[in-house]
Design an enzyme around this catalytic site. Structure first.
Site: not given
Ligand code: F6R
Length: 608
Positions: A2, A27, A72, A97-98, A481, A485, A488, A504, A603
């Protein structure tokens, strides 16, 4: 997650609120809304579409004071009735927010007291609670203070009242919130980027703070209700850095910004002739001398950075290192060791799980703490004794790219500084590493030149439903990673395995419809990896190999080779990340997904 924007001004605030919301779109959100006070009434507009739709719907709305929100969903589905602001009896409006954990108890009590609930949200209890105190003759500030005292959970809130056109109230606990200082006008926001068009002067509220904000002044009170001064800071975030420029998406822009982001992060180190602990803070040398192990706590992509760092740290410094997902660590009974350096890694510095894990570690006697973070003013940075700021600039795309590679650079610096302090780095080795670090931005640039080739390769993934990523050693976390990506932003189900683990179990998945993407650096594990790739090929799996020069892996039917530059030694994971980011990006383009705002994701994950 949010987003909140609010303004009290001598001009119509609706355009300010809408532009602020638009800047918070990255976000992640599923509905948006705003409320203004106009002619003694609350005028509310909400939309379950994009902010652009809210803008259309608000064409005839105006007011000199208002609050706005992108939601959100947590409690209650994304819908118009659940969108913020929430209003109590046409008098009090709240954005939040929260998460309020005791909302059910409060909801029952307020319903009995005659309040009618029109949403499924936890936020609505805040509006009614404030109304209940306000209706007893308290000022808006006192009514809000009294209400917050009854809440359990996390919040950043903005509050306005229909009969008070001159003041808005805001408060935070567990979620970020800041004030923007203008001339004859003031603003609130959950993220500084929302306010850049109107001011750069900001005041970060601290945990438990509540503020009464008017046009010409504001007052802040701490958790005990004591009046406090908080420093006014000039935000360094530039307005251009949040513009898209020539790129189609922020993710693409941010992938291309990596050479500069790495150069900026490494600037002070690369300009000097030797490495010093001071880059982590004044107390770093003494702290590092006192530790016998390292515990890394992070989430998602930042956790993957931690996994790479474990290989570096144990091999180069010989210090024992463990890496834990923050959301697990915070609830696990573990064995504290006051001689452990706790390293939290976070792009945003506001991730609720990482923050809670850090507080949990501190509460168990871990006082040596270090934040590796991209946001200087964030909670994690403030909570740690030591820090190293990555200088990636604002990252708008939900999928983290430049934040990750700059985190890796910072963690490699930590490794070198610790190794040097422990006498495990000769002057020649130090100079060699410094030389390689100076060269890193241009090495990354060379990998970015693979973009057109990867764009073509991505076409082969458009109809796939699954993908397997393989790596070994230092590059296993890079495979993780790459898989993260891809899932996501393209919504293709992707898994990553250390290549030796294939036989395995996961080998059972391999057939002609399962693309297998392999990270193939020219390192000590190359021959082992080649055998693992044979195992895939023998089962009809289609191989996509990102291979360093001189790996002698030949292209053949079913084996596609992407040629990487010379092996970059310890820094190789940084280079091998780039093509996997590009692959995910171009596959997402093929699939037509919302690259910068993938479904269901946010985000900055400021709730648990
Ligand atoms: C993936 C991504 C998330 C963040 C995770 C932690 O692309 O962006 O997995 O890495 O939510 O976020 P931060 O780094 O802001 O603590």
């Amino acid at each position: 997650m949010c987003g909140i924007v609010g303004a009290v001004a001598q001009r119509n605030v609706v355009p300010i609120l809408l532009e602020g919301l638009q800047r918070l779109e990255y976000r992640g959100y599923d509905s948006a809304g705003l409320v203004v006070v106009h002619n003694g009434q609350l005028e509310r507009v909400r939309s379950i579409g994009r902010v652009a739709e809210l803008t259309e719907k608000s064409a005839n709305t105006q007011g000199l004071i208002g609050i706005a929100h992108t939601r959100w969903a947590t409690h209650g589905v994304p819908s118009l009735r659940n969108a913020h602001p929430h209003i109590s009896k046409d008098l009090i409006a709240v954005v939040h927010n929260g998460i309020i954990e005791n909302y059910e108890v409060l909801r029952t009590r307020l319903t009995t007291a005659g309040y009618e609930f029109t949403s499924d949200t936890d936020t609505e209890v805040i509006a009614h609670l404030i109304h209940s105190h306000y209706a007893r003759g308290n000022s808006l500030l006192l009514a809000t203070q009294a209400s917050l005292a009854e809440l359990i959970g996390a919040y950043a809130i903005g509050v306005v009242a229909a009969d008070n056109p001159d003041q808005l109230i805001c408060a935070r606990r567990g979620s970020p919130l800041l004030l923007g200082v203008g001339i004859g006008e003031h603003f609130i926001a959950s993220d500084v980027s929302a306010l850049l068009p109107v001011t750069r002067k900001v005041v970060y509220l601290e945990e438990g703070d509540i503020a009464e904000v008017g046009r010409h002044s504001y007052q802040i009170f701490d958790a005990q209700g004591k009046r406090v001064e908080r420093a006014v800071q000039i935000s360094e975030m530039s307005n251009e850095s949040v513009q898209l420029g020539q790129y189609r998406h922020y993710m693409q822009k941010e992938i291309h910004e990596q050479p500069q982001a790495l150069a900026d992060t490494l600037e002070s180190v690369c300009n000097s002739q030797s490495l010093v602990p001071g880059i982590f803070g004044a107390e770093a040398a003494a702290t590092f001398a006192d530790i016998d192990s390292i515990l890394i706590l992070a989430c998602g992509t930042s956790y993957h950075a931690g996994l790479v760092a474990r290989y570096w740290l144990e091999e180069i410094t010989a210090i024992r290192c463990t890496v834990e997902v923050a959301s697990e660590y915070r609830y696990r009974i573990s064995v504290p060791n006051p001689k452990t350096l706790v390293v939290v890694i976070s792009q945003s510095g506001e991730t609720a799980d990482t923050q809670a894990a850090l507080n949990y570690a501190k509460a168990h006697g871990h006082l040596h703490t270090l934040a590796i973070c991209n946001v200087p003013e964030s909670a994690l940075v403030r909570l740690c004794k030591l820090r190293l700021l990555t200088r990636a600039g604002p990252e708008i795309g939900v999928a983290s790219t430049k934040a990750f590679t700059t985190q890796l650079a910072a963690l490699f610096l930590l490794t070198l500084v610790l190794a040097k302090q422990r006498g495990r780095l000769t002057t020649e080795q130090e100079q060699k590493h410094l030389h390689e670090l100076r060269h890193l931005p241009s090495a990354v640039q060379k990998v970015l030149d693979l973009e057109p080739e990867i764009a073509i390769l991505a076409e082969q993934f458009a109809n796939k439903h699954h993908a397997l990523f393989l790596g070994r050693g230092l590059h296993y976390p890079i495979a993780l990673e790459g898989a993260l990506k891809l899932k996501e932003i393209s919504y293709i189900h992707a898994e990553a395995y250390p290549a030796g683990e294939l036989k395995h179990g996961p080998l059972a998945l391999v057939d002609k419809d399962m693309p297998v993407i392999s990270v193939a650096p020219n390192d000590a594990l190359l021959e082992k990896l080649k055998s693992n790739l044979q195992e895939v090929r023998a089962r009809g799996g289609e191989l996509y190999v990102f291979a360093d020069a001189n790996t002698h892996i030949q292209a053949a039917p079913g084996i596609h080779i992407m040629q990487m530059p010379e092996h970059a030694g310890y820094l190789s994971p940084i280079l091998h990340t780039i093509p996997l980011q590009l692959l995910a990006y171009y596959v997402a383009l093929q699939k037509g997904t919302d690259v910068d705002k993938p479904r269901n994701l946010a985000k900055s994950v400021t709730v648990e």
